[in-house]
Design an enzyme around this catalytic site. Structure first.
Site, PDB file in Angstrom:
ATOM      1  CG  HIS A   3      11.910  23.124  20.181  1.00 35.96           C
ATOM      2  ND1 HIS A   3      12.278  21.907  20.693  1.00 35.96           N
ATOM      3  CD2 HIS A   3      12.907  23.495  19.325  1.00 35.96           C
ATOM      4  CE1 HIS A   3      13.450  21.556  20.172  1.00 35.96           C
ATOM      5  NE2 HIS A   3      13.851  22.500  19.343  1.00 35.96           N
ATOM      6  CG  ASP A  13      19.203  21.006  13.709  1.00 37.35           C
ATOM      7  OD1 ASP A  13      18.888  19.833  13.443  1.00 37.35           O
ATOM      8  OD2 ASP A  13      18.555  21.713  14.512  1.00 37.35           O
TER       9      ASP A  13
HETATM   10 ZN    ZN Z   1      17.044  21.589  15.731  1.00 33.80          ZN
END
Ligand code: ZN
Length: 390
Positions: free
Chosen positions: A155, A279
């Site tokens: 990110h 995740d």
């Molecule tokens: Zn993630």
């Protein structure tokens, strides 16, 4: 904290015992888990310590085709392959506990997801150094797969931290590979959209980025829709596959198989770079995906089958400590062609609990929801195929 050169603790380039098996490098340093965001922050350094503990308990590093690498800290020059000098300097100053003349929040630091902590500069540089060390070992032929399991910080932006990511090890490594004249296919299977990496390469036809993730309408960072396909020379080289919350092993694999192998093969990369966030697991506290370790292993195997002989595997998200350790152990098993017994080693069990390496249970989902999710995913895959001319 690692010095300036990669230290290869058991280099076995031409070990006859290794035979035709892949030569796998595992990149890590204890300094990586000495510190972290702290408090209740979900990106706990224990994720890394526990993964290494499980791999060590299985003896995963005691085999001829495996080497362990302690990465160097990335230098300013290396970070500047992606990050701006003022951001690099801000991270250094804040990490040392000094005061910045501009508000830290301008750089996405000290707010929400990205609290400031002592030593964050060194730890973040170590993660980038790991990716670069792996990329170099792949190009010089020392190994065929390198697992920078503390990386995958997809990110981070050139001058801003985002979503627990301070420096973007993936973008730096891909930029470096491009400077070496290599074409890179990037596949991101984290539950979150790989927005920072996509944005870094959305105007070039030398890097193909593919991200499968939970639909951005339901999860951070809120992007990664099918119409994000890149622009200019990069048009058609960014691919997004948003999947509905609740997507299970079968639906995720079917979407993956329908798109990723044909796209990567058509692109014919020199290097495969992957972000292996786990995740997507049904027990992950931050997402709503429904995968199990069975699905994770199948995805790792699919990726292993796509490597052109140079695979830089990066870690990523995953916030259930038990799941992260087991899934990444399984991932490294796929990379180094080791099949670990299902019973967790006693030394590990005594410290961390648990019983089995592979999930024996999965999410509970009623048939109606399951078919709705499958139908939605199939529609998405069909749209992406049409756009990509498959
Ligand atoms: Zn993630």
């Amino acid at each position: 904290m690692g010095g300036n050169n990669p230290v290869n603790s058991n280099r076995r380039n031409h070990d006859p015992e290794a035979g035709d098996r892949p030569r796998a490098a595992f990149i890590s340093a204890p300094a990586l888990w000495r510190n972290g965001f702290g408090g209740k922050h979900p990106l706990k350094p224990q994720r890394l310590a526990r993964t290494v503990a499980l791999l060590e308990a299985y003896g995963a590093f005691d085999t001829a085709n495996v080497m362990r690498i302690i990465p160097p800290l990335a230098t300013d020059k290396e970070l500047q392959l992606f990050h701006t000098p003022d951001y690099i300097e801000a991270v250094r100053i804040l990490s040392a506990g000094e005061t910045l003349s501009t508000p830290a929040r301008k750089f996405g630091l000290g707010v929400g997801d990205n609290p400031i902590f002592r030593g964050m500069n060194e730890i973040s540089r170590l993660k980038v150094g790991g990716g670069l060390a792996g990329a170099r070992l792949l190009l010089d032929g020392t190994c065929t797969v390198a697992f920078n399991f503390s990386g995958g910080l997809h990110h981070a932006r050139p001058s801003r931290a985002s979503g627990f990511c301070i420096f973007n090890d993936v973008a730096v490594a891909i930029h470096w590979l491009l400077t070496q004249g290599r074409r890179v296919a990037y596949v991101d299977i984290d539950a979150h959209h790989g927005d920072g990496v996509q944005a870094a390469f959305d105007d070039t036809d030398q890097a193909l980025t593919i991200s499968l993730h939970q639909d951005g309408r339901t999860l951070f960072p809120g992007t990664g829709f099918v119409d994000e396909i890149g622009h200019g020379r990069g048009e058609g080289y960014s691919v997004n596959v948003p999947l509905p919350p609740g997507t299970d092993d079968e639906t995720c694999l079917s979407a993956f198989r329908g798109l990723v192998p044909p796209l990567v093969r058509r692109f014919a990369p020199d290097v495969l770079v992957t972000q292996l966030g786990v995740d997507t697991h049904y027990l992950d506290p931050l997402t709503e995906m429904g995968l199990t370790t069975t699905g994770h292993v199948a995805l790792f195997q699919e990726l292993a089958a796509l490597t052109p002989g140079r695979w830089l595997a990066c870690g990523g998200g995953g916030y259930n400590l038990d799941v992260v350790a087991r899934s990444w152990t399984l991932a490294f098993g796929v990379m180094s062609e080791q099949e670990f017994p299902d019973a967790l080693p006693e030394a590990y069990r005594e410290r961390y609990g648990g019983q089995w390496l592979r999930d024996r249970e999965g999410p509970v989902l009623d048939e109606r929801s399951r078919s709705r999710i499958r139908r939605q995913a199939e529609e998405t895959v069909a749209v992406v195929k049409a756009r990509m001319g498959l």
